[in-house]
Write a protein that holds these residues in place. Structure first.
Motif, mmCIF file in Angstrom:
data_model
loop_
_atom_site.group_PDB
_atom_site.id
_atom_site.type_symbol
_atom_site.label_atom_id
_atom_site.label_comp_id
_atom_site.label_asym_id
_atom_site.label_seq_id
_atom_site.Cartn_x
_atom_site.Cartn_y
_atom_site.Cartn_z
ATOM 1 N N SER A 137 0.845 -1.197 0.000
ATOM 2 C CA SER A 137 0.000 0.000 0.000
ATOM 3 C C SER A 137 0.881 1.248 0.000
ATOM 4 C CB SER A 137 -0.916 -0.002 1.221
ATOM 5 O OG SER A 137 -0.147 -0.054 2.404
ATOM 6 N N GLN A 138 0.410 2.281 -0.692
ATOM 7 C CA GLN A 138 1.129 3.562 -0.777
ATOM 8 C C GLN A 138 0.140 4.685 -0.529
ATOM 9 O OE1 GLN A 138 3.060 4.255 -4.547
ATOM 10 N NE2 GLN A 138 4.270 2.381 -4.358
ATOM 11 N N LEU A 168 -5.976 -1.272 -6.748
ATOM 12 C CA LEU A 168 -6.822 -1.405 -5.564
ATOM 13 C C LEU A 168 -5.973 -1.753 -4.335
ATOM 14 C CD1 LEU A 168 -9.624 -1.378 -4.347
ATOM 15 C CD2 LEU A 168 -10.007 -3.683 -5.247
ATOM 16 N N CYS A 169 -4.975 -2.601 -4.516
ATOM 17 C CA CYS A 169 -4.105 -2.967 -3.383
ATOM 18 C C CYS A 169 -3.152 -1.826 -3.030
ATOM 19 C CB CYS A 169 -3.305 -4.230 -3.715
ATOM 20 S SG CYS A 169 -4.337 -5.694 -3.851
ATOM 21 N N ARG A 170 -2.607 -1.166 -4.039
ATOM 22 C CA ARG A 170 -1.594 -0.132 -3.805
ATOM 23 C C ARG A 170 -2.230 1.162 -3.273
ATOM 24 N NH1 ARG A 170 -0.048 0.554 -8.939
ATOM 25 N NH2 ARG A 170 -1.642 2.171 -9.065
ATOM 26 N N ASP A 171 -3.268 1.647 -3.989
ATOM 27 C CA ASP A 171 -3.891 2.937 -3.652
ATOM 28 C C ASP A 171 -5.100 2.773 -2.735
ATOM 29 O OD1 ASP A 171 -2.111 3.802 -5.600
ATOM 30 O OD2 ASP A 171 -3.651 3.857 -7.179
ATOM 31 N N ASP A 257 -7.911 9.478 1.645
ATOM 32 C CA ASP A 257 -7.020 8.384 2.040
ATOM 33 C C ASP A 257 -6.645 8.541 3.515
ATOM 34 O OD1 ASP A 257 -5.202 6.360 2.267
ATOM 35 O OD2 ASP A 257 -3.668 7.302 1.011
ATOM 36 N N GLY A 258 -7.246 7.702 4.346
ATOM 37 C CA GLY A 258 -6.979 7.776 5.786
ATOM 38 C C GLY A 258 -5.516 7.591 6.117
ATOM 39 N N MET A 259 -4.807 6.844 5.261
ATOM 40 C CA MET A 259 -3.380 6.624 5.470
ATOM 41 C C MET A 259 -2.603 7.915 5.204
ATOM 42 S SD MET A 259 -0.986 4.062 3.235
ATOM 43 C CE MET A 259 -1.235 2.506 4.023
ATOM 44 N N ASP A 361 -10.573 0.379 -0.352
ATOM 45 C CA ASP A 361 -10.215 -0.347 0.867
ATOM 46 C C ASP A 361 -10.856 0.375 2.039
ATOM 47 O OD1 ASP A 361 -9.106 -1.505 3.074
ATOM 48 O OD2 ASP A 361 -7.045 -1.479 2.326
ATOM 49 N N ASN A 362 -11.964 -0.166 2.513
ATOM 50 C CA ASN A 362 -12.744 0.478 3.568
ATOM 51 C C ASN A 362 -11.990 0.583 4.882
ATOM 52 O OD1 ASN A 362 -15.300 1.327 4.940
ATOM 53 N ND2 ASN A 362 -15.026 -0.645 5.964
#
Ligand SMILES: [Zn+2]
Length: 410
Positions: A137-138, A168-171, A257-259, A361-362
């Motif tokens: 994830s980025q 979907l996995c990365r972003d 993006d919460g990250m 990604d919830n």
């Protein structure tokens, strides 16, 4: 593509690999064609291997026996391991030789194991993490442009599907575009990934204004950015929202993006960041028949302090139960996080069109919407959740199908 190249043949090896037969190792992923083995020695505990291409390695003998791929040691249909490691005679070498460039080991109990040289090469011990087609994830950078794939291209599979699943996995976010709007298309997309994850709101859900809503999503009001169901021990991973109609005034979708927000907070106020990462708080959903509660921090970190999850949903935050001296500081940190989330730079606005689907990604990417006026037109989304494990699985299967096709062509 880099990860695929790792399992594809190196051009320099082509000549050498013609000198050896590939042996079946009961793997779905095509293994490295590689060079033939030129040396296999062993002592009491270790085997030393050398390939014609210059690579060398050592492996424990017990590792070799553990990985025997014969029909007695691996189930011929499921490929699952049936050998159980517990008999000492089975772990002692009687004889070892190189045959057709591959490794043959005869064990003291009379069992023979055969190992493909390319398969061994791929598995030589290393500090590097195992090659995987699943990107890490980025966090979104400013001006992040979401990945968009046409619905038909995605459904056709291959490279288009791989790229979408990678995004979907990365972003934690990807869009399908230009799909049909008969209704139920979301089931077709889910079927390419895995079973729909049901919750207390059911399996597939319909988002439009309802007469007797039990959730703000089923009203026309604006929804602040949030993650769904943080009150579950394992909140749903991937949310998909398929737009069938969006003719009402308003109702723009908003994502954040919460990250990325968490990283911004870490940079601006490390203490506030730590507080949100270290202080469990209660989340709760209750209605007549349900009472779902967890106590978890807002920001989850992995062992390397990487942000791996955010739980943010102000509606279903339960009473704040903290020691008095921690409460003010927690509220202050929470409000700081929220205020960064509200900065335009951290928000992605989309007016979903009929035939568009977003997947996100919830447990990381928050979603919300502007209010809409249901008297001005129809607004209808169909939604569901699928597990992240199944997204990764679909990605790996798509990647190995492409790798297999590349090997066949070369
Ligand atoms: Zn065996």
């Amino acid at each position: 593509m880099e990860t695929l190249i790792a399992s594809a043949p190196d051009t320099q090896d082509t000549e050498a690999s013609q000198a050896r037969h590939q042996w079946d190792m009961k793997e779905y992923l095509p293994h490295h064609e590689g060079a033939p083995l030129v040396k296999a020695d062993h002592d009491e505990t270790l085997v030393s291997l050398a390939w014609a291409s210059g690579e060398q390695t050592q492996l424990p003998l017990i590792w070799l026996r553990d990985h025997c791929a014969c029909d007695l040691c691996r189930h011929p249909q499921t490929f699952e391991r049936t050998f159980m490691l517990m008999d000492d005679a089975a772990l002692t070498v009687h004889q070892m030789r190189v045959e057709q460039g591959n490794l043959v080991v005869v064990w003291q109990d009379g069992h023979t194991s055969r190992f493909d040289a390319g398969w061994l090469l791929q598995r030589r011990p290393s500090d590097a993490p195992p090659a995987t087609p699943v990107p890490a994830s980025q966090a979104w950078q400013q001006g992040h442009e979401p990945h968009v794939t046409a619905f038909a291209d995605y459904m056709a599979g291959g490279q288009a599907r791989l790229g979408w699943l990678e995004a979907l996995c990365r972003d934690g976010f990807a869009i399908l575009d230009a799909g049909p709007t008969a209704g139920g298309e979301i089931d077709q997309v889910a079927a390419t990934i895995g079973p729909i994850r049901a919750t207390n709101f059911g399996g597939r859900f319909e988002v439009f204004s309802k007469q007797a809503p039990n959730n703000a999503a089923y009203t026309p009001i604006a929804l602040e950015l949030h993650t769904d169901l943080p009150n579950w021990r394992q909140p749903p991973d991937i949310q998909m929202l398929y737009c069938l109609a969006n003719e009402a005034e308003g109702g723009d979708s908003i994502f954040g993006d919460g990250m990325a927000v968490a990283e911004a907070l870490r940079e601006r106020d490390p203490q506030a960041f730590s507080l949100l990462a270290e202080t469990p708080v209660d989340f709760r959903f209750a209605d007549e028949t349900t009472d779902l509660v967890v106590r978890e921090p807002v920001i989850h970190l992995d062992a390397n302090d990487k942000v791996i999850e955010v739980r943010f949903n102000n509606w279903i935050r339960d009473s704040l139960r903290l020691p008095l001296e921690q409460m003010q500081a927690w509220y202050s940190a929470y409000r700081q996080y929220w205020s960064i989330l509200r900065e335009p730079a951290f928000r992605l606005h989309l007016k979903l069109e009929a035939g568009q689907m977003v997947a996100f990604d919830n447990r990381r990417v928050m979603h919300g919407r502007k209010s809409f006026d249901p008297t001005t037109g129809r607004r209808h989304l169909q939604g569901c959740y699928v597990d992240y494990d199944m997204v990764e699985s679909a990605l790996r299967v798509t990647a190995r199908q492409l790798a297999g096709a590349n090997l066949t062509q070369s």
